[in-house]
Design a protein around this motif. Structure first.
Motif, PDB file in Angstrom:
ATOM      1  N   GLU A  75      -1.535  -3.495  17.996  1.00 57.79           N
ATOM      2  CA  GLU A  75      -0.421  -3.387  18.939  1.00 57.79           C
ATOM      3  C   GLU A  75      -0.606  -4.482  19.972  1.00 57.79           C
ATOM      4  OE1 GLU A  75      -0.518  -2.351  22.455  1.00 57.79           O
ATOM      5  OE2 GLU A  75      -2.672  -2.620  22.342  1.00 57.79           O
TER       6      GLU A  75
ATOM      7  N   LYS B 138      -8.529   5.145  35.806  1.00 55.04           N
ATOM      8  CA  LYS B 138      -8.902   5.309  34.396  1.00 55.04           C
ATOM      9  C   LYS B 138     -10.055   4.396  33.990  1.00 55.04           C
ATOM     10  CE  LYS B 138      -5.629   2.329  31.863  1.00 55.04           C
ATOM     11  NZ  LYS B 138      -5.192   1.496  32.979  1.00 55.04           N
TER      12      LYS B 138
ATOM     13  N   ALA C 122      -2.827   5.032  31.729  1.00 61.49           N
ATOM     14  CA  ALA C 122      -2.433   5.477  33.058  1.00 61.49           C
ATOM     15  C   ALA C 122      -1.870   4.302  33.809  1.00 61.49           C
ATOM     16  CB  ALA C 122      -3.646   6.004  33.813  1.00 61.49           C
TER      17      ALA C 122
ATOM     18  N   VAL D 152       2.907  -7.007  29.046  1.00 57.53           N
ATOM     19  CA  VAL D 152       2.867  -5.962  30.081  1.00 57.53           C
ATOM     20  C   VAL D 152       3.552  -6.444  31.361  1.00 57.53           C
ATOM     21  CG1 VAL D 152       1.359  -4.463  31.477  1.00 57.53           C
ATOM     22  CG2 VAL D 152       0.786  -4.897  29.083  1.00 57.53           C
TER      23      VAL D 152
ATOM     24  N   TYR E 293      -1.022  -8.556  26.417  1.00 59.55           N
ATOM     25  CA  TYR E 293      -2.248  -7.807  26.162  1.00 59.55           C
ATOM     26  C   TYR E 293      -2.135  -7.212  24.766  1.00 59.55           C
ATOM     27  CZ  TYR E 293      -2.773  -7.653  31.284  1.00 59.55           C
ATOM     28  OH  TYR E 293      -2.873  -7.977  32.614  1.00 59.55           O
TER      29      TYR E 293
ATOM     30  N   SER F 274      -1.807   1.462  36.534  1.00 66.94           N
ATOM     31  CA  SER F 274      -2.873   0.647  37.116  1.00 66.94           C
ATOM     32  C   SER F 274      -3.277   1.243  38.473  1.00 66.94           C
ATOM     33  CB  SER F 274      -2.296  -0.762  37.290  1.00 66.94           C
ATOM     34  OG  SER F 274      -3.230  -1.618  37.813  1.00 66.94           O
TER      35      SER F 274
ATOM     36  N   GLU G 292       1.613  -6.265  23.657  1.00 65.33           N
ATOM     37  CA  GLU G 292       2.714  -6.054  24.588  1.00 65.33           C
ATOM     38  C   GLU G 292       2.704  -7.103  25.681  1.00 65.33           C
ATOM     39  OE1 GLU G 292       4.070  -2.407  27.196  1.00 65.33           O
ATOM     40  OE2 GLU G 292       2.280  -2.061  25.987  1.00 65.33           O
TER      41      GLU G 292
ATOM     42  N   GLY H 220       1.114   0.922  24.908  1.00 69.01           N
ATOM     43  CA  GLY H 220       0.069   0.544  23.950  1.00 69.01           C
ATOM     44  C   GLY H 220      -0.685   1.766  23.456  1.00 69.01           C
TER      45      GLY H 220
END
Ligand code: 5GP
Length: 190
Positions: free
Chosen positions: A72, A18, A12, A76, A82, A14, A74, A107
């Protein structure tokens, strides 16, 4: 081949709530364990290393990419990398538990792509971008510049909701939490 359990992805924008939902699910009796991501950013004052994230240096992160240690990863935000370590998933499965993720949209979809048969991918939809901004400002953990960056990213991420198995609307937190628990109970008993 090592033993595989199930994977539950919560993604979701930020500030959508979540993290609260994931923490709540972990406190229920569902045999879940949180996948601790590696991150190259600085910990926030309330965060603990090896609990919230494995906080590592940018250099260390790049070395792990080279050694193919991530399922995985990324970038971000600029210079904020991350990623999910392969060893983290295996450690949780080996302990007989299912893995629950609190990761960004791309991700989350990458996890689903790699483990299509045993992943439930849930997108947590905030009520509106305006509400999201209000929550981020209220949380007061980020500078106005960083909040603007996160809001812009949120607008982009909401476009991906349809690629997930399920969209969970987080208007009223308690309702969303109960709905999440019911979804998981159904998925885990399959
Ligand atoms: P934050 O800095 O607020 O903790 O997280 C920033 C973003 O990075 C969030 O959207 C979070 O879900 C995402 N994120 C956390 N862990 C991972 C990960 O392992 N992989 C990816 N791709 N994103 C992650």
């Amino acid at each position: 081949m090592s033993k595989q359990g199930k994977l539950i992805v919560f993604s979701a924008p930020s500030g959508s709530g979540k993290t609260t939902i994931v923490k709540n699910l972990l406190s229920r009796d569902l045999d879940l364990e949180f996948s601790i991501s590696a991150a190259s950013r600085e910990p926030r004052p309330n965060e603990i290393n090896a609990k919230d994230y494995h906080f590592i240096s940018l250099e260390d992160f790049r070395n792990k990419i080279e050694r193919d240690e991530f399922v995985e990863w990324e970038e971000v935000y600029t210079n904020n990398f991350y990623g999910t370590l392969k060893s983290e998933i295996q450690r949780i499965w080996d302990s007989g538990k299912h893995v629950i993720f609190d990761i960004d949209v791309i991700g989350g979809l990458n996890i689903k792509k790699q483990y299509p048969d045993n992943t439930l991918a849930i997108f947590v939809q905030p009520p509106s971008v305006a509400e999201l901004k209000k929550r981020l400002v209220g949380r007061a953990t980020e500078t106005p510049e960083k909040i603007a960056m996160r809001v812009a990213k949120a607008e982009e991420e909401i476009q991906y909701a349809e690629k997930f198995d399920y969209t969970l609307y987080n208007d009223v937190l308690e309702v969303a939490q109960d709905e999440a628990e019911q979804l998981l109970i159904k998925f885990l008993e399959k």
